[in-house]
Design a protein around this motif. Structure first.
Motif, PDB file in Angstrom:
ATOM      1  N   ARG A  93       9.701 -84.390  15.271  1.00 40.66           N
ATOM      2  CA  ARG A  93       8.759 -83.288  14.904  1.00 40.66           C
ATOM      3  C   ARG A  93       9.045 -83.148  12.724  1.00 40.66           C
ATOM      4  O   ARG A  93       8.217 -81.880  12.542  1.00 40.66           O
ATOM      5  CB  ARG A  93       9.968 -82.131  14.841  1.00 40.66           C
ATOM      6  N   LEU A  94       9.474 -84.510  12.156  1.00 40.21           N
ATOM      7  CA  LEU A  94       9.458 -84.250  11.099  1.00 40.21           C
ATOM      8  C   LEU A  94       7.817 -84.793  10.679  1.00 40.21           C
ATOM      9  O   LEU A  94       6.560 -85.442  10.705  1.00 40.21           O
ATOM     10  CB  LEU A  94      10.283 -86.111  10.454  1.00 40.21           C
ATOM     11  N   SER A  95       7.181 -83.861   9.478  1.00 43.88           N
ATOM     12  CA  SER A  95       6.360 -83.432   9.519  1.00 43.88           C
ATOM     13  C   SER A  95       5.479 -82.192   7.949  1.00 43.88           C
ATOM     14  O   SER A  95       6.334 -81.394   7.806  1.00 43.88           O
ATOM     15  CB  SER A  95       5.800 -83.134  10.422  1.00 43.88           C
ATOM     16  N   PRO A  96       4.760 -82.975   7.116  1.00 38.76           N
ATOM     17  CA  PRO A  96       4.246 -82.021   6.012  1.00 38.76           C
ATOM     18  C   PRO A  96       4.322 -80.694   6.448  1.00 38.76           C
ATOM     19  O   PRO A  96       4.669 -79.324   6.305  1.00 38.76           O
ATOM     20  CB  PRO A  96       3.478 -82.516   5.311  1.00 38.76           C
ATOM     21  N   SER A  97       4.254 -80.648   8.045  1.00 39.67           N
ATOM     22  CA  SER A  97       2.971 -78.732   9.102  1.00 39.67           C
ATOM     23  C   SER A  97       3.733 -79.293  10.053  1.00 39.67           C
ATOM     24  O   SER A  97       4.111 -80.437  10.736  1.00 39.67           O
ATOM     25  CB  SER A  97       1.314 -78.541   8.850  1.00 39.67           C
ATOM     26  N   PRO A  98       3.985 -77.855  10.881  1.00 37.83           N
ATOM     27  CA  PRO A  98       4.209 -77.577  12.451  1.00 37.83           C
ATOM     28  C   PRO A  98       3.401 -78.595  12.964  1.00 37.83           C
ATOM     29  O   PRO A  98       2.412 -78.770  12.708  1.00 37.83           O
ATOM     30  CB  PRO A  98       4.059 -76.581  12.387  1.00 37.83           C
ATOM     31  N   VAL A  99       4.392 -79.127  13.849  1.00 35.94           N
ATOM     32  CA  VAL A  99       4.292 -80.301  14.950  1.00 35.94           C
ATOM     33  C   VAL A  99       3.942 -79.542  16.309  1.00 35.94           C
ATOM     34  O   VAL A  99       4.629 -78.361  16.491  1.00 35.94           O
ATOM     35  CB  VAL A  99       4.119 -81.606  15.134  1.00 35.94           C
ATOM     36  N   GLU A 100       2.899 -79.405  17.187  1.00 38.78           N
ATOM     37  CA  GLU A 100       2.882 -78.636  18.735  1.00 38.78           C
ATOM     38  C   GLU A 100       3.698 -79.257  19.159  1.00 38.78           C
ATOM     39  O   GLU A 100       3.781 -80.083  19.476  1.00 38.78           O
ATOM     40  CB  GLU A 100       1.178 -79.190  18.598  1.00 38.78           C
ATOM     41  N   GLU A 101       4.495 -78.710  19.847  1.00 33.67           N
ATOM     42  CA  GLU A 101       5.549 -78.579  21.039  1.00 33.67           C
ATOM     43  C   GLU A 101       5.345 -79.192  22.162  1.00 33.67           C
ATOM     44  O   GLU A 101       6.026 -80.149  22.600  1.00 33.67           O
ATOM     45  CB  GLU A 101       6.345 -77.299  21.097  1.00 33.67           C
ATOM     46  N   ASP A 102       4.086 -79.077  22.234  1.00 31.66           N
ATOM     47  CA  ASP A 102       3.724 -79.409  23.220  1.00 31.66           C
ATOM     48  C   ASP A 102       3.410 -81.159  22.960  1.00 31.66           C
ATOM     49  O   ASP A 102       3.529 -81.831  24.242  1.00 31.66           O
ATOM     50  CB  ASP A 102       1.982 -78.856  24.119  1.00 31.66           C
ATOM     51  N   SER A 103       2.506 -81.234  22.154  1.00 32.41           N
ATOM     52  CA  SER A 103       2.145 -82.646  22.209  1.00 32.41           C
ATOM     53  C   SER A 103       3.579 -83.750  22.178  1.00 32.41           C
ATOM     54  O   SER A 103       3.008 -84.563  22.296  1.00 32.41           O
ATOM     55  CB  SER A 103       1.075 -83.069  20.416  1.00 32.41           C
ATOM     56  N   VAL A 104       4.692 -82.651  20.904  1.00 30.41           N
ATOM     57  CA  VAL A 104       5.989 -83.899  21.169  1.00 30.41           C
ATOM     58  C   VAL A 104       6.617 -83.700  23.018  1.00 30.41           C
ATOM     59  O   VAL A 104       6.991 -84.764  23.018  1.00 30.41           O
ATOM     60  CB  VAL A 104       6.930 -82.794  20.513  1.00 30.41           C
ATOM     61  N   GLU A 105       6.427 -82.981  23.531  1.00 29.60           N
ATOM     62  CA  GLU A 105       6.721 -83.118  25.014  1.00 29.60           C
ATOM     63  C   GLU A 105       6.253 -83.871  25.210  1.00 29.60           C
ATOM     64  O   GLU A 105       6.314 -85.133  26.322  1.00 29.60           O
ATOM     65  CB  GLU A 105       7.227 -82.066  25.662  1.00 29.60           C
ATOM     66  N   ARG A 106       4.492 -83.696  25.269  1.00 26.41           N
ATOM     67  CA  ARG A 106       3.533 -85.181  25.882  1.00 26.41           C
ATOM     68  C   ARG A 106       4.225 -86.718  25.191  1.00 26.41           C
ATOM     69  O   ARG A 106       4.714 -87.796  26.519  1.00 26.41           O
ATOM     70  CB  ARG A 106       2.700 -84.764  25.755  1.00 26.41           C
ATOM     71  N   MET A 107       4.397 -86.205  23.704  1.00 28.09           N
ATOM     72  CA  MET A 107       4.911 -87.940  24.057  1.00 28.09           C
ATOM     73  C   MET A 107       6.345 -88.435  24.201  1.00 28.09           C
ATOM     74  O   MET A 107       6.261 -89.787  24.747  1.00 28.09           O
ATOM     75  CB  MET A 107       5.077 -87.746  22.054  1.00 28.09           C
ATOM     76  N   VAL A 108       7.045 -87.395  24.163  1.00 33.55           N
ATOM     77  CA  VAL A 108       8.490 -87.805  25.326  1.00 33.55           C
ATOM     78  C   VAL A 108       8.096 -88.226  26.308  1.00 33.55           C
ATOM     79  O   VAL A 108       8.758 -89.570  26.998  1.00 33.55           O
ATOM     80  CB  VAL A 108       9.415 -86.880  24.688  1.00 33.55           C
ATOM     81  N   ALA A 109       7.452 -88.052  27.458  1.00 25.11           N
ATOM     82  CA  ALA A 109       7.269 -88.202  28.522  1.00 25.11           C
ATOM     83  C   ALA A 109       6.946 -89.730  28.559  1.00 25.11           C
ATOM     84  O   ALA A 109       6.722 -90.421  29.186  1.00 25.11           O
ATOM     85  CB  ALA A 109       5.872 -87.186  29.503  1.00 25.11           C
ATOM     86  N   HIS A 110       5.344 -89.281  27.885  1.00 20.63           N
ATOM     87  CA  HIS A 110       5.015 -90.866  28.101  1.00 20.63           C
ATOM     88  C   HIS A 110       5.230 -91.839  27.587  1.00 20.63           C
ATOM     89  O   HIS A 110       4.932 -93.072  28.020  1.00 20.63           O
ATOM     90  CB  HIS A 110       3.517 -90.450  27.125  1.00 20.63           C
ATOM     91  N   LEU A 111       6.389 -92.331  26.538  1.00 21.64           N
ATOM     92  CA  LEU A 111       7.458 -92.709  25.941  1.00 21.64           C
ATOM     93  C   LEU A 111       8.296 -92.986  26.435  1.00 21.64           C
ATOM     94  O   LEU A 111       9.499 -93.907  26.033  1.00 21.64           O
ATOM     95  CB  LEU A 111       6.870 -93.347  24.432  1.00 21.64           C
ATOM     96  N   GLY A 135       5.494 -92.208  18.961  1.00 20.16           N
ATOM     97  CA  GLY A 135       5.259 -91.330  19.292  1.00 20.16           C
ATOM     98  C   GLY A 135       5.004 -90.122  18.243  1.00 20.16           C
ATOM     99  O   GLY A 135       4.454 -89.007  18.363  1.00 20.16           O
ATOM    100  N   ARG A 136       5.656 -90.298  17.207  1.00 21.80           N
ATOM    101  CA  ARG A 136       5.932 -89.580  16.072  1.00 21.80           C
ATOM    102  C   ARG A 136       4.335 -89.451  15.372  1.00 21.80           C
ATOM    103  O   ARG A 136       3.959 -88.150  14.926  1.00 21.80           O
ATOM    104  CB  ARG A 136       7.453 -89.632  15.229  1.00 21.80           C
ATOM    105  N   ALA A 137       3.869 -90.398  15.676  1.00 25.97           N
ATOM    106  CA  ALA A 137       2.513 -90.488  14.556  1.00 25.97           C
ATOM    107  C   ALA A 137       1.501 -90.009  15.649  1.00 25.97           C
ATOM    108  O   ALA A 137       0.639 -88.954  14.956  1.00 25.97           O
ATOM    109  CB  ALA A 137       1.891 -92.171  14.141  1.00 25.97           C
ATOM    110  N   LEU A 138       1.623 -90.497  16.756  1.00 22.29           N
ATOM    111  CA  LEU A 138       0.442 -89.749  17.703  1.00 22.29           C
ATOM    112  C   LEU A 138       1.005 -88.173  17.894  1.00 22.29           C
ATOM    113  O   LEU A 138      -0.128 -87.898  18.424  1.00 22.29           O
ATOM    114  CB  LEU A 138       0.801 -90.119  19.243  1.00 22.29           C
ATOM    115  N   ALA A 139       1.555 -86.852  18.063  1.00 21.39           N
ATOM    116  CA  ALA A 139       2.416 -86.047  17.567  1.00 21.39           C
ATOM    117  C   ALA A 139       1.428 -85.231  17.062  1.00 21.39           C
ATOM    118  O   ALA A 139       1.538 -84.103  17.533  1.00 21.39           O
ATOM    119  CB  ALA A 139       3.163 -85.607  18.105  1.00 21.39           C
ATOM    120  N   LEU A 140       1.612 -85.590  15.843  1.00 19.55           N
ATOM    121  CA  LEU A 140       0.404 -84.918  14.970  1.00 19.55           C
ATOM    122  C   LEU A 140      -0.803 -85.188  15.068  1.00 19.55           C
ATOM    123  O   LEU A 140      -1.726 -83.890  14.562  1.00 19.55           O
ATOM    124  CB  LEU A 140       0.839 -85.563  13.639  1.00 19.55           C
TER     125      LEU A 140
END
Length: 230
Positions: A93-111, A135-140
């Motif tokens: 979730r480290l980012s200069p701007s908020p990261v969509e939680e759904d996107s993070v969860e998708r990356m957690v599942a995919h990876l 996963g962090r890069a794709l979650a953005l």
């Protein structure tokens, strides 16, 4: 979304060159060690080097504030260093701007990162760190994703899994440029850039470029894809 670089260069590393890529392109970047692949990616990311014009969808990259830039372009370096003793769940979730939680969860599942979420990021293996940082890069959900050796240090399962994931991201509209060393995988990339001595010396459909005599000669190989010999 389109990325354009005019007269991209880096002192002592890259010869001035123009480059453009369109939305959803999946591009492999290959060349011998020291050919300039990392310098090229860092130049496109606006980290080092210079360009007369470096734009995403016509907008100069240098004009974008950090929050907007994070969602336009993401860069994954070849180094997989994570020296912070913070949990993987925070790294994602480290980012200069908020990261969509759904996107993070998708990356957690995919990876398949669920078992790692509470572990300190600096205690992971190199391959695990690679998956977390990808996963962090794709979650953005960036428009452009620049990857330096994203398949390095991965076991065969993860090489194929990550390649599938990159294909899916490109199909969704993300422009991806990935430096590769495994020539057996270049056929998975629709477009191929071949570098030598700081220059792009071939650019085209992967099958065509990989079967050109110039390709084999650049790597000091004989034959044609995928049956090269020394």
């Amino acid at each position: 979304m389109r990325i354009e670089a005019r007269a991209l260069r880096m002192a002592g590393r890259l010869s001035p060159s123009d480059f453009a890529a369109g939305e959803g392109e999946l591009i492999g970047l290959v060349g011998p060690n020291g050919s300039g692949k990392t310098s090229f990616l860092r130049g496109l990311a606006g980290i080092t080097g210079e360009a007369d014009r470096l734009c995403i969808d016509g907008e100069p990259l240098c004009s974008l504030p950090p929050a907007a830039r994070a969602h336009r372009i993401a860069y994954l370096p070849a180094s997989r260093l994570l020296e912070w003793p913070i949990p993987v769940s925070r790294v994602l979730r480290l980012s200069p701007s908020p990261v969509e939680e759904d996107s993070v969860e998708r990356m957690v599942a995919h990876l398949e990162l669920e078992p790692l979420l509470d572990r300190p990021s600096n205690a992971l293996s190199t391959g695990e760190r690679g998956r977390v940082l990808l996963g962090r890069a794709l979650a953005l959900e960036p428009s452009v994703l620049l990857l330096d050796e994203p398949l390095a240090n991965l076991d065969p399962y993860w090489v194929l899994k990550v390649t599938d994931l990159l294909e899916d991201a490109a199909a969704g509209g993300t422009t991806i440029i990935a430096a590769l060393h495994d020539l057996a995988l270049v056929g998975r990339f629709g477009r191929l850039l071949l570098m030598r001595e700081g220059q792009i010396i071939a650019d085209g459909k992967s099958e065509k470029v990989a079967n050109e005599p110039l390709f084999a000669a650049t790597f000091r190989l004989h034959g044609a894809a995928p049956s090269w010999t020394l």
